[in-house]
Motif scaffolding. Structure first.
Motif, PDB file in Angstrom:
ATOM      1  N   LEU A 148       4.768  37.617 -26.212  1.00 40.33           N
ATOM      2  CA  LEU A 148       4.769  36.180 -26.522  1.00 40.33           C
ATOM      3  C   LEU A 148       5.274  35.928 -27.943  1.00 40.33           C
ATOM      4  CD1 LEU A 148       1.387  35.043 -24.918  1.00 40.33           C
ATOM      5  CD2 LEU A 148       3.690  34.842 -23.987  1.00 40.33           C
ATOM      6  N   THR A 149       4.920  36.817 -28.859  1.00 37.50           N
ATOM      7  CA  THR A 149       5.392  36.667 -30.241  1.00 37.50           C
ATOM      8  C   THR A 149       6.905  36.767 -30.320  1.00 37.50           C
ATOM      9  OG1 THR A 149       3.321  37.624 -31.073  1.00 37.50           O
ATOM     10  CG2 THR A 149       5.193  37.567 -32.580  1.00 37.50           C
ATOM     11  N   ARG A 150       7.466  37.744 -29.608  1.00 39.31           N
ATOM     12  CA  ARG A 150       8.920  37.877 -29.597  1.00 39.31           C
ATOM     13  C   ARG A 150       9.582  36.666 -28.941  1.00 39.31           C
ATOM     14  NH1 ARG A 150       8.164  43.353 -27.976  1.00 39.31           N
ATOM     15  NH2 ARG A 150       9.004  42.861 -25.925  1.00 39.31           N
ATOM     16  N   ARG A 151       8.887  36.069 -27.977  1.00 39.26           N
ATOM     17  CA  ARG A 151       9.425  34.886 -27.304  1.00 39.26           C
ATOM     18  C   ARG A 151       9.606  33.729 -28.276  1.00 39.26           C
ATOM     19  NH1 ARG A 151      11.937  32.985 -22.570  1.00 39.26           N
ATOM     20  NH2 ARG A 151      11.292  30.828 -22.239  1.00 39.26           N
ATOM     21  N   TRP A 152       8.714  33.637 -29.266  1.00 41.50           N
ATOM     22  CA  TRP A 152       8.819  32.563 -30.259  1.00 41.50           C
ATOM     23  C   TRP A 152      10.114  32.678 -31.059  1.00 41.50           C
ATOM     24  CZ3 TRP A 152       3.191  32.787 -32.577  1.00 41.50           C
ATOM     25  CH2 TRP A 152       2.308  32.250 -31.643  1.00 41.50           C
ATOM     26  N   PHE A 153      10.543  33.903 -31.305  1.00 37.69           N
ATOM     27  CA  PHE A 153      11.729  34.128 -32.135  1.00 37.69           C
ATOM     28  C   PHE A 153      13.003  34.325 -31.316  1.00 37.69           C
ATOM     29  CE2 PHE A 153       8.057  35.658 -34.578  1.00 37.69           C
ATOM     30  CZ  PHE A 153       8.205  34.926 -35.745  1.00 37.69           C
ATOM     31  N   ASP A 154      12.840  34.601 -30.032  1.00 38.15           N
ATOM     32  CA  ASP A 154      14.004  34.819 -29.164  1.00 38.15           C
ATOM     33  C   ASP A 154      13.716  34.195 -27.803  1.00 38.15           C
ATOM     34  OD1 ASP A 154      16.230  35.629 -27.801  1.00 38.15           O
ATOM     35  OD2 ASP A 154      15.822  37.787 -27.956  1.00 38.15           O
ATOM     36  N   SER A 155      14.318  33.056 -27.535  1.00 32.26           N
ATOM     37  CA  SER A 155      14.057  32.343 -26.287  1.00 32.26           C
ATOM     38  C   SER A 155      14.559  33.094 -25.064  1.00 32.26           C
ATOM     39  CB  SER A 155      14.703  30.953 -26.334  1.00 32.26           C
ATOM     40  OG  SER A 155      16.108  31.062 -26.506  1.00 32.26           O
ATOM     41  N   ARG A 156      15.399  34.106 -25.264  1.00 35.17           N
ATOM     42  CA  ARG A 156      15.902  34.887 -24.139  1.00 35.17           C
ATOM     43  C   ARG A 156      14.912  35.964 -23.690  1.00 35.17           C
ATOM     44  NH1 ARG A 156      21.334  36.839 -26.876  1.00 35.17           N
ATOM     45  NH2 ARG A 156      19.755  37.165 -28.491  1.00 35.17           N
ATOM     46  N   GLN A 157      13.855  36.176 -24.467  1.00 43.01           N
ATOM     47  CA  GLN A 157      12.849  37.171 -24.116  1.00 43.01           C
ATOM     48  C   GLN A 157      12.136  36.755 -22.829  1.00 43.01           C
ATOM     49  OE1 GLN A 157      11.560  40.210 -25.354  1.00 43.01           O
ATOM     50  NE2 GLN A 157      10.287  40.088 -23.533  1.00 43.01           N
ATOM     51  N   PRO A 158      12.224  37.571 -21.745  1.00 44.90           N
ATOM     52  CA  PRO A 158      11.533  37.216 -20.499  1.00 44.90           C
ATOM     53  C   PRO A 158      10.023  37.355 -20.656  1.00 44.90           C
ATOM     54  CG  PRO A 158      12.510  39.394 -20.314  1.00 44.90           C
ATOM     55  CD  PRO A 158      12.972  38.831 -21.629  1.00 44.90           C
ATOM     56  N   VAL A 159       9.295  36.450 -20.053  1.00 48.15           N
ATOM     57  CA  VAL A 159       7.835  36.461 -20.127  1.00 48.15           C
ATOM     58  C   VAL A 159       7.201  36.636 -18.759  1.00 48.15           C
ATOM     59  CG1 VAL A 159       5.801  35.071 -20.701  1.00 48.15           C
ATOM     60  CG2 VAL A 159       7.773  35.062 -22.226  1.00 48.15           C
ATOM     61  N   LEU A 160       7.770  36.010 -17.739  1.00 47.67           N
ATOM     62  CA  LEU A 160       7.156  36.005 -16.411  1.00 47.67           C
ATOM     63  C   LEU A 160       6.892  37.407 -15.853  1.00 47.67           C
ATOM     64  CD1 LEU A 160       6.091  34.228 -14.162  1.00 47.67           C
ATOM     65  CD2 LEU A 160       8.401  34.195 -13.168  1.00 47.67           C
ATOM     66  N   PRO A 161       7.832  38.356 -15.942  1.00 44.30           N
ATOM     67  CA  PRO A 161       7.526  39.707 -15.418  1.00 44.30           C
ATOM     68  C   PRO A 161       6.339  40.348 -16.115  1.00 44.30           C
ATOM     69  CG  PRO A 161       9.882  39.450 -15.792  1.00 44.30           C
ATOM     70  CD  PRO A 161       9.218  38.258 -16.424  1.00 44.30           C
ATOM     71  N   TYR A 162       6.255  40.151 -17.434  1.00 45.70           N
ATOM     72  CA  TYR A 162       5.130  40.716 -18.176  1.00 45.70           C
ATOM     73  C   TYR A 162       3.827  40.000 -17.831  1.00 45.70           C
ATOM     74  CZ  TYR A 162       8.532  43.236 -21.010  1.00 45.70           C
ATOM     75  OH  TYR A 162       9.535  44.073 -21.431  1.00 45.70           O
ATOM     76  N   TRP A 163       3.925  38.706 -17.582  1.00 47.85           N
ATOM     77  CA  TRP A 163       2.718  37.952 -17.213  1.00 47.85           C
ATOM     78  C   TRP A 163       2.171  38.438 -15.876  1.00 47.85           C
ATOM     79  CZ3 TRP A 163       1.641  34.514 -13.158  1.00 47.85           C
ATOM     80  CH2 TRP A 163       0.411  33.854 -13.272  1.00 47.85           C
ATOM     81  N   TRP A 164       3.061  38.665 -14.906  1.00 45.02           N
ATOM     82  CA  TRP A 164       2.619  39.197 -13.618  1.00 45.02           C
ATOM     83  C   TRP A 164       1.988  40.578 -13.802  1.00 45.02           C
ATOM     84  CZ3 TRP A 164       1.619  36.647  -9.471  1.00 45.02           C
ATOM     85  CH2 TRP A 164       2.328  35.495  -9.152  1.00 45.02           C
ATOM     86  N   GLY A 165       2.630  41.409 -14.589  1.00 40.31           N
ATOM     87  CA  GLY A 165       2.069  42.730 -14.848  1.00 40.31           C
ATOM     88  C   GLY A 165       0.721  42.657 -15.542  1.00 40.31           C
ATOM     89  N   TYR A 166       0.613  41.760 -16.504  1.00 37.60           N
ATOM     90  CA  TYR A 166      -0.647  41.574 -17.233  1.00 37.60           C
ATOM     91  C   TYR A 166      -1.747  41.096 -16.297  1.00 37.60           C
ATOM     92  CZ  TYR A 166      -3.861  39.686 -20.754  1.00 37.60           C
ATOM     93  OH  TYR A 166      -4.970  39.403 -21.519  1.00 37.60           O
ATOM     94  N   SER A 167      -1.431  40.166 -15.413  1.00 41.65           N
ATOM     95  CA  SER A 167      -2.415  39.644 -14.463  1.00 41.65           C
ATOM     96  C   SER A 167      -2.878  40.731 -13.496  1.00 41.65           C
ATOM     97  CB  SER A 167      -1.825  38.458 -13.688  1.00 41.65           C
ATOM     98  OG  SER A 167      -1.466  37.405 -14.565  1.00 41.65           O
TER      99      SER A 167
END
Length: 200
Positions: A148-167
């Motif tokens: 999520l921190t990297r997402r703040w600085f780079d909008s191209r950073q994917p989050v959804l795959p990591y969120w599914w993995g985290y869940s």
């Protein structure tokens, strides 16, 4: 999920060091407690080791533990999506190490010969699950927070795959915590009853 866990190997090293620091701090804190307070702890443990538990009481205790583990897992899950809550997660890991260090140190001090056996029987069954779950939960939460921190600085950073993995990881953590609760209620008392006949 595996991609999330392998995100930073340094994270796992840091978590191990924090936990080990908590264990060492708990052991050192034991030496600062006045003997009178230690006598109260000894009396409490003696009564705990000798008491029996009915099936109904175990069911009530299991319900309490299950509820507590669900709340704890949900709390860690929510903290993982809040980057500012990372210190709380690390403090939680340190606190668990502190409690274990204190408990094991006390048992070894109180029962020099059989203390290690008593510590293994009273702590190992449930903590095989609890500690595995805690390390996975905190490690996954820290890793996801970094995403999520990297997402703040780079909008191209994917989050959804990591969120599914985290869940999915947190569902595994919940399962381990529930197994730990079952072990604590049904396996640990049986182990304690066996070893307490030898030392008490």
């Amino acid at each position: 999920m595996l991609r999330l866990l392998a995100l930073r190997w340094l994270i796992w090293l840091l978590l191990v060091l924090i936990f080990a620091g908590g264990v060492w701090a708990g052991y050192l804190y034991l030496g600062s407690i006045p003997p009178a307070r230690l006598d109260n702890v000894a009396a409490y443990l003696l009564a705990l080791f000798k008491q029996g538990t009915s099936g109904e009481a175990r069911a009530v205790e299991l319900h309490r533990l299950v509820t507590g583990q669900i709340i704890l897992t949900l709390l860690i899950y929510l903290l993982g999506v809040t980057v500012l809550a990372l210190p709380l997660l690390l403090l939680l890991l340190f606190g668990r190490g502190f409690a274990l260090g204190f408990t094991v140190g006390y048992l070894l001090q109180q029962y020099p010969r059989q203390g290690l056996l008593l510590a293994i029987c009273s702590l190992l069954p449930q903590h095989l699950f609890y500690l595995t779950a805690l390390f996975l939960a905190v490690g996954g939460a820290v890793s996801f927070s970094l995403v999520l921190t990297r997402r703040w600085f780079d909008s191209r950073q994917p989050v959804l795959p990591y969120w599914w993995g985290y869940s999915c990881l947190m569902l595994l953590v919940l399962g381990l915590n529930l197994l730990g609760g079952i072990a604590e209620i049904y396996v640990t008392p049986w182990c304690i009853s066996l070893v307490s006949k030898l030392i008490l």
